[in-house]
Design an enzyme around this catalytic site. Sequence first.
Site, PDB file in Angstrom:
ATOM      1  CD1 TRP A  49      -3.611   0.225   0.742  1.00  0.00           C
ATOM      2  CD2 TRP A  49      -2.563  -1.736   0.840  1.00  0.00           C
ATOM      3  NE1 TRP A  49      -4.587  -0.473   0.456  1.00  0.00           N
ATOM      4  CE2 TRP A  49      -4.151  -1.986   0.587  1.00  0.00           C
ATOM      5  CE3 TRP A  49      -2.047  -2.938   1.299  1.00  0.00           C
ATOM      6  CZ2 TRP A  49      -4.915  -2.889   0.636  1.00  0.00           C
ATOM      7  CZ3 TRP A  49      -3.050  -4.179   1.065  1.00  0.00           C
ATOM      8  CH2 TRP A  49      -4.201  -4.155   0.608  1.00  0.00           C
ATOM      9  CD1 TRP A  51      -1.738   4.983   3.235  1.00  0.00           C
ATOM     10  CD2 TRP A  51      -1.723   7.371   4.104  1.00  0.00           C
ATOM     11  NE1 TRP A  51      -2.977   5.221   3.910  1.00  0.00           N
ATOM     12  CE2 TRP A  51      -2.900   6.649   4.657  1.00  0.00           C
ATOM     13  CE3 TRP A  51      -1.415   8.565   4.526  1.00  0.00           C
ATOM     14  CZ2 TRP A  51      -4.086   7.190   5.835  1.00  0.00           C
ATOM     15  CZ3 TRP A  51      -2.564   9.025   5.513  1.00  0.00           C
ATOM     16  CH2 TRP A  51      -3.591   8.446   5.964  1.00  0.00           C
ATOM     17  CG  ASP A  52      -0.370   1.187   4.557  1.00  0.00           C
ATOM     18  OD1 ASP A  52      -0.952   1.887   3.805  1.00  0.00           O
ATOM     19  OD2 ASP A  52      -0.635   0.709   5.722  1.00  0.00           O
ATOM     20  CG  ASP A 187     -10.138   3.215   3.515  1.00  0.00           C
ATOM     21  OD1 ASP A 187      -9.125   4.188   3.543  1.00  0.00           O
ATOM     22  OD2 ASP A 187      -9.679   2.158   3.126  1.00  0.00           O
ATOM     23  CE1 TYR A 389     -10.088  -0.058   8.275  1.00  0.00           C
ATOM     24  CE2 TYR A 389     -11.941   0.802   6.872  1.00  0.00           C
ATOM     25  CZ  TYR A 389     -10.542   0.304   6.961  1.00  0.00           C
ATOM     26  OH  TYR A 389      -9.926   0.228   5.940  1.00  0.00           O
ATOM     27  CD1 TRP A 390     -10.280   4.177   7.990  1.00  0.00           C
ATOM     28  CD2 TRP A 390      -9.395   5.880   9.056  1.00  0.00           C
ATOM     29  NE1 TRP A 390      -9.066   4.011   7.897  1.00  0.00           N
ATOM     30  CE2 TRP A 390      -8.178   4.981   8.442  1.00  0.00           C
ATOM     31  CE3 TRP A 390      -8.864   6.753   9.915  1.00  0.00           C
ATOM     32  CZ2 TRP A 390      -6.743   5.257   8.455  1.00  0.00           C
ATOM     33  CZ3 TRP A 390      -7.361   7.074  10.026  1.00  0.00           C
ATOM     34  CH2 TRP A 390      -6.705   6.349   9.411  1.00  0.00           C
ATOM     35  CD  GLU A 433      -6.084  -1.852  10.050  1.00  0.00           C
ATOM     36  OE1 GLU A 433      -6.654  -3.080  10.396  1.00  0.00           O
ATOM     37  OE2 GLU A 433      -6.529  -1.520   8.961  1.00  0.00           O
TER      38      GLU A 433
END
Length: 481
Positions: A49, A51-52, A187, A389-390, A433
């Site tokens: 990925w 930007w990872d 995301d 998540y986000w 994460e």
Amino acid sequence: MAVLISGEDNRRQQSVKSNGIIQKAKAVLDANWNGRFTIPSPVLYPHQWSWDSAFIAIGNSYADTSRAVREMKHLFSAQWENGMVPHIVFNETAKSYYPAGDFYGVRELRTTKDDYITSCLIQPPVHAIAAYYIYKNAQEGQRERVLEFLRWIYPKLLDFHRYLTTYRDPEGTGLVTVFHPWESGLDNLPVWDEPLARLKIEKSKIPKFPRLDIKALGGAKETRERDETYGRLIYLINRMKELRYDEEKLNRDFPFKVKDIMCSCAMYVANKHLLMIGEIIQDDKNSDIIRQWMRKTEFNFFKYFTPTGKVDTLEADDLYNYDLRKEDWIRRRTVLSLLPVYSGIIPREKIDVVVNWINHSHYCGAGNCFAPVLPSTDLDESYFIPQNYWRGPVWININWMIYYGLRNYGFYHRAEEIRQGILKLVEKSGFREYFNPFTGEGLGGTNFGWTASLVIDLFSNADNDKPLNRTDVKDGADEYK
Ligand code: 2M8
């Protein structure tokens, strides 16, 4: 308030050394390295990925220059002819992630490098920052190799930024347009709900697909996007495919088009680093154009991202993404509104407005959470969900950006709270994460690359201990900027 490191912080500093947190973080990066690039997590993400990889190269730059260089070279070798750096470079043998490389059909539709199968999306352009870190932290004996690497990547970074300032900004604002929530890297932040819900999709066009992500997480569906949202995300890629990923058509006809704070801030900070790289390799041919890009961003930032259009009237956290289709701001309270502190674009006389929110209980700044680190969404909003998540959890890359932003403005005390808060989280739950802001519980993928990598940076970068050992430093004090 004097900013001496507190007794507790001192103990934590000690524990960084004694319990080998850095060693453990390095072990995560070693385990995720596959000889060509570093996967974000063995649980969910088997590819490279964009930007990872940049964040991971930052961590590796402290102990393994060579690997950090290889990481970036692999990613930029897959750059498209038009300058686009794809958000995923696929590992063709990995079958555990949906959508897989062939879903994008990129090879058939666009001019890319034959050896690589990629996605068609971007991610925040933080790569020049990583390239600069690789130079800054180069190990003994690696200097020539690093200069050679900088000379290799500099034109590629320029091409990427040129792509962003043209194909992703036909309006000439210095701000980046995204065609998909995945492009922002954040995301399913609640800011995407409305533009996604507005898409008119016939039922038959909503694709059906396996939720390999939820399967990988042992069925923990409360931590990921809903099926309905995921369907819309995949639908958008199908539509992009129908338009052959042609940016001209996308800018004209695509139903999802948003000026994004994350990508725009990342590009602005990356441009500062691009200028420094140009100086290091003594190539100033493009310095004027980079400065011009930066001036455009400065000029338009508040025009586009605040409803009043002016910085003088900036109130609270009203910095919002701008929906170009609806011609309106997406007024959702999330950490995205506080992220501009990282860019340095906010004038000194207005920074308190943003920092007051960073200190606010709605963003875990008042001792009301497991650690004083920022959640992804305002805790008080109906769309906040602590484990999803986000939509609520704490992310380390976002806190890392806010940490450095605060330090740039001289808010050393609050920045230090964030650094120690990150440590507290990983000590409790490992390199996950994301994290539940109230309990500190680790969520999503395990052995997560950028969490490990950015912890390495936070506790290896000697500058980060300065000027905390001085008793006369006050938060926000100009003289220490
Ligand atoms: C997440 O995004 C991917 C899609 O790109 C996914 O959910 O499957 C995001 O957190 C993104 O920012 C990150 O780069 C990626 C890999 O860690 O995972």
